[in-house]
Design an enzyme around this catalytic site. Structure first.
Site, PDB file in Angstrom:
ATOM      1  CD  GLU A  56      -2.764   4.853  -5.788  1.00  0.00           C
ATOM      2  OE1 GLU A  56      -3.316   5.722  -5.071  1.00  0.00           O
ATOM      3  OE2 GLU A  56      -3.025   3.639  -5.703  1.00  0.00           O
ATOM      4  CE1 TYR A  77      -3.434  -2.538  -0.307  1.00  0.00           C
ATOM      5  CE2 TYR A  77      -4.629  -1.143   1.185  1.00  0.00           C
ATOM      6  CZ  TYR A  77      -4.602  -2.185   0.300  1.00  0.00           C
ATOM      7  OH  TYR A  77      -5.756  -2.875   0.013  1.00  0.00           O
TER       8      TYR A  77
END
Length: 190
Positions: free
Chosen positions: A166, A159
């Site tokens: 991202e 993550y």
């Protein structure tokens, strides 16, 4: 215990998504590992080359876009996920997908590859876990421990790497007028 039509649908959906993400890994990993053979210092350039690999973009678009169905699954009560949380999670990934697909700069920097690989490494065991949970009727006691462990442990590393990828994609895309114009257009709809 027989499987219901809903179960069969969800098994098919989860297997299709698992296959999509596994195909992305199968496409990307040889390139990244091949780059690492020459030295660890080539990792950023190997990651930067991931998005341009043949067919990767198309598979990524289809596979990640399929996650939009998860919002409907939650809204229709097919799964126990909260609708708003699911919509936010899927929406953030779709925003990153739009950023990378509409920005040349985002596609050729290391974060695009980091994002794609992080997503894929998380999603393959997650979707496989769901398939096994549906088939066995028990997500905790009847799921093979290695799969259970992967499902609930990989996120600790993946993550943060996915979010880092991202963010670099968003930052690279924000530098391009064409890319930001897409967001203005989308936000102008009532």
């Amino acid at each position: 215990m027989g499987l219901s039509t809903k179960d069969l649908y969800l098994i098919g959906y989860n297997l299709a998504c698992c296959a999509g993400w596994a195909t992305i890994l199968y496409t990307a990993l040889p390139s990244v590992f091949g780059g690492l053979v020459t030295g660890f210092d080539t990792l950023p350039s190997s990651l930067a080359a991931v998005y341009a690999l043949p067919n990767l973009e198309k598979i990524l678009i289809y596979t990640q876009s399929a996650a939009l169905l998860e919002i409907f699954h939650a809204a229709l009560g097919l799964v126990r996920s909260p609708v708003l949380v699911t919509a936010m999670q899927v929406g953030s990934r779709i925003a990153a997908l739009l950023s990378v697909t509409h920005s040349q700069q985002a596609q050729v920097q290391f974060g695009a590859g980091l994002m794609v690989l992080s997503w894929a490494f998380v999603e393959v065991p997650r979707y496989l876990f769901y398939v096994v949970a549906i088939i066995t009727g028990d997500a905790t006691k009847k799921t093979p421990y290695p799969l259970f462990w992967l499902r609930y442990s990989l996120f600790a590393v993946l993550y943060p790497t996915g979010i880092t990828g991202e963010l670099t994609v968003f930052l690279a895309a924000a530098a391009e007028t064409e890319s930001t114009a897409l967001y203005y257009l989308l936000m102008s709809f009532p």
